[in-house]
Design an enzyme around this catalytic site. Structure first.
Site, PDB file in Angstrom:
ATOM      1  N   ASP A 152      -4.379  -0.373  -5.085  1.00  0.00           N
ATOM      2  CA  ASP A 152      -3.017   0.139  -5.054  1.00  0.00           C
ATOM      3  C   ASP A 152      -2.114  -1.044  -4.707  1.00  0.00           C
ATOM      4  O   ASP A 152      -2.578  -2.080  -4.220  1.00  0.00           O
ATOM      5  CB  ASP A 152      -2.919   1.257  -4.010  1.00  0.00           C
ATOM      6  N   ASP A 199       1.802  -1.032  -3.265  1.00  0.00           N
ATOM      7  CA  ASP A 199       2.601  -0.897  -2.046  1.00  0.00           C
ATOM      8  C   ASP A 199       1.753  -0.319  -0.914  1.00  0.00           C
ATOM      9  O   ASP A 199       1.167   0.759  -1.044  1.00  0.00           O
ATOM     10  CB  ASP A 199       3.798   0.024  -2.301  1.00  0.00           C
TER      11      ASP A 199
END
Length: 219
Positions: A11, A13
């Site tokens: 992922d 952020d």
């Protein structure tokens, strides 16, 4: 479980980069532009991984169902676009982790729900991502996480079966998507956690409290 891993997908952020300062500032500017008091970053941080939905929820207490949400979202997007990399940095240890993965001959990439409108220029602007072999945004496929489609697309870009990729994320939807794609999953407990820090309930195969802990799992 991790012995056959040939690639690591992350992922974005809250897992690779701390973008909360810029996301929070974009939303907070909307408050101050309206004469409302500024809120501290710590209030925004836990929901930074939820993008506009999370930031506008904190700033104005509204949900995507609110009639004003689309116009406020676009205002937020414009604010964020102007400052995407002003204060955003990789988490400590991430650059060393990426260098180690490349040194071991492992491919790596990004699967995020951030739209490519922001993902493409942000990753292009940060040297960290020069060696990433897959960049998949929230609108790169017809479905975003927790649907597994973006993870399948990343595996396709890498030319690997999904089960040879491990997925690392800091939100429950990351783990749900990874499991649905048949990938080993790692919860990054140093991240934003989506405001729901009960990580043990997510069903991840394991968790890490710092980026470099991932290396020990991949030996």
């Amino acid at each position: 479980m991790f012995e056959q891993v040939q690639a690591v997908l992350f992922d974005l952020d809250g897992t690779l980069i701390d973008s909360a300062p810029d996301l929070g500032a974009a939303a907070d500017q909307m408050r101050t532009d309206r004469g409302l008091p500024s809120l501290p970053l710590d209030v925004y941080r836990p929901m930074a991984g939820a993008g506009a939905r999370g930031m506008l929820g904190i700033a104005f207490g509204i949900t995507p169902e609110h009639a004003d949400f689309p116009s406020l979202r676009e205002e937020f997007f414009r604010n964020y676009e102007r400052r995407m990399t002003a204060s955003t940095r990789a988490f400590g240890g991430v650059a060393e982790l990426v260098e180690a993965l490349v040194g071991r001959g492992l491919a790596w990439g990004v699967v995020t729900n951030k739209s490519m409108r922001f993902t493409a220029p942000l990753t292009a602007a940060m040297p960290l991502f020069a060696t990433a072999r897959a960049i998949v945004g929230g609108d790169s496929t017809p479905h975003s996480k927790p649907h597994p489609a973006p993870l399948f697309e990343a595996a396709r870009q890498l030319g690997l079966p999904p089960q040879r990729c491990v997925y690392v994320g800091d939100d429950e939807r990351d783990i749900v998507a990874g499991r649905a794609a048949g990938m080993p999953t790692v919860a990054a407990t140093y991240g934003y956690l989506g405001g729901t820090p009960e990580v043990a309930a997510w069903g991840a195969d394991t968790h890490i409290a710092s980026p470099l802990q991932l290396l020990a799992l991949l030996k």
